[in-house]
Design a protein around this motif. Sequence first.
Motif, PDB file in Angstrom:
ATOM      1  N   GLN A 163      40.631  39.423  46.629  1.00 33.94           N
ATOM      2  CA  GLN A 163      39.651  38.373  46.906  1.00 33.94           C
ATOM      3  C   GLN A 163      38.392  38.940  47.545  1.00 33.94           C
ATOM      4  O   GLN A 163      37.277  38.513  47.238  1.00 33.94           O
ATOM      5  N   ALA A 166      36.354  40.492  44.843  1.00 33.25           N
ATOM      6  CA  ALA A 166      35.867  39.600  43.785  1.00 33.25           C
ATOM      7  C   ALA A 166      34.608  38.886  44.255  1.00 33.25           C
ATOM      8  O   ALA A 166      34.603  37.674  44.509  1.00 33.25           O
ATOM      9  N   GLN A 172      35.941  36.414  40.350  1.00 34.70           N
ATOM     10  CA  GLN A 172      36.598  35.317  41.061  1.00 34.70           C
ATOM     11  C   GLN A 172      37.316  34.396  40.094  1.00 34.70           C
ATOM     12  O   GLN A 172      38.429  33.916  40.374  1.00 34.70           O
ATOM     13  N   ASP A 176      41.303  33.662  40.232  1.00 34.16           N
ATOM     14  CA  ASP A 176      41.793  32.291  40.331  1.00 34.16           C
ATOM     15  C   ASP A 176      42.779  31.976  39.212  1.00 34.16           C
ATOM     16  O   ASP A 176      43.808  31.311  39.434  1.00 34.16           O
TER      17      ASP A 176
END
Length: 491
Positions: A163, A166, A172, A176
């Motif tokens: 995360q 990203a 991202q 996800d």
Amino acid sequence: MFTRSPGLPHKRRQSNGLLSHFPVPPIFSQQQLVDFQRNRANSAAHGLPFGLPVLPPYQWNPAPSSPPVPHGSPSAKARKRRSDDHGQYDLKRQCFSPTGPHNSPAARASGSPSPSPTRRGPATRPSDVQHQAGSPLASPRRMGCLPSLGEASQDDNELVGLQSAAKDKLSQQILDLFISCQQQDDDLEKKELCRAQLQRDIQMLFPFSRIYLTGSSLSGFGTRSSDADLCLVIQEGSVDQKNDAVHVLSLVQKLCYTLSYIDRPQLIRAKVPILKFKDRISGVEFDLNVNNIVGIRNTFLLRTYAYIEKRVRPIVLLIKKWAGYYGINNASRGTLSSYTLVLMVLHYLQTLPEPVIPCLQRDYPECFFPTMDIHLVPNGPRSIPPFISKNQSSLGELFLGFLKYYATVFKWDKHVISVRQAKAIPKTNCTDWRKFICVEEPFDGSNTARAVHEKEKFEAIKSQFHASWQVLKLRKDLNFVLPVRQSKQNR
């Protein structure tokens, strides 16, 4: 109807000697067989229940949040077991001692070995088992880069690392999608429950057989909707797939009709025949083959690649979703199998100027020796350390680079994709390499992309790589090549 027959009926004996291996398989030592005979005699003399010895294929450490309940029980979906509620199904979690006879009455009654051969009384939960120091099973979590087999999801600290890296929109979106669709610990646990129960039932037909969970469910590349692949091992070595494997599966199919937790068993007579069925409890679809040993070997090779670097699993899941969306991820329809796609991703990550992952078979040959005894394969790569890559590319950059590599760089007509050698190798005149797409199976050297035998399908695959690359390099938004919301729903 089904007795404890040690082997196949005499009328099916073949010249390859398969059936002569029962009931003494080469995987058991002479001492284990002596102990087996002694335990059977003692049990009969004292009126105790006796189960045939079982050598589970791998250590199973279920996640603490998933307490085991009897598979097939009406309360299997709803009841949570108390921490002090022990039962025979604890023993189905494949936590075993690698050496020594299994003499516990509880182990004999359940058909699975007790975690401690000298302990009497209630069964011990796998999470409570303390292995001896120096044992290859000493750590229930991980000794190297691999998580225990009861854990499917990414570590929290690894997700935090992804995360933080990203920072761009595309990366991202990929992360996800991965978090939403990746196989969860409880998904894997459901598959393991069915595998363990089916192994016990099939051992009524083939007492020394084992069932291995293989494919994406165990390799780390599965999604929440992934089917499960099983390999029934009835002997070390190969089995005549055309005759003996079909006969074995037909016997198993008849058995499945008597099992309350199995639905719709269907025998598929393919090159590697399979028995397809559905688990009524979990709703998971299963494919069972016989002695397709290479599938076990490549499962644990891919599992090591999946966890050796944190970016591997998100990229593989994305590319499988992308290929499925465009209809180029179906070997039965002349396109790419999921296994082939995974090898293509690994090859790309290996061959970058700064590799993202190493070449495991070259760097750790002793862990992936192609003739290693099959029951040793699961523990082979346990001590391999994580790979620290100098390549700091984001998930978005890696996806874009993957599409570009196969759209413009890789020479389909001249080269074979090889993960085993971490390079593109020249095609030869071998029949397997006279195909449009050539991807080397890391252990047996066959072409995993041989299903792509029509030029039209090959051109469609190439054009999709090129089209997606062209769009993505301009837009840098995943939705332009893969609808993210729809993909999450179809997880």
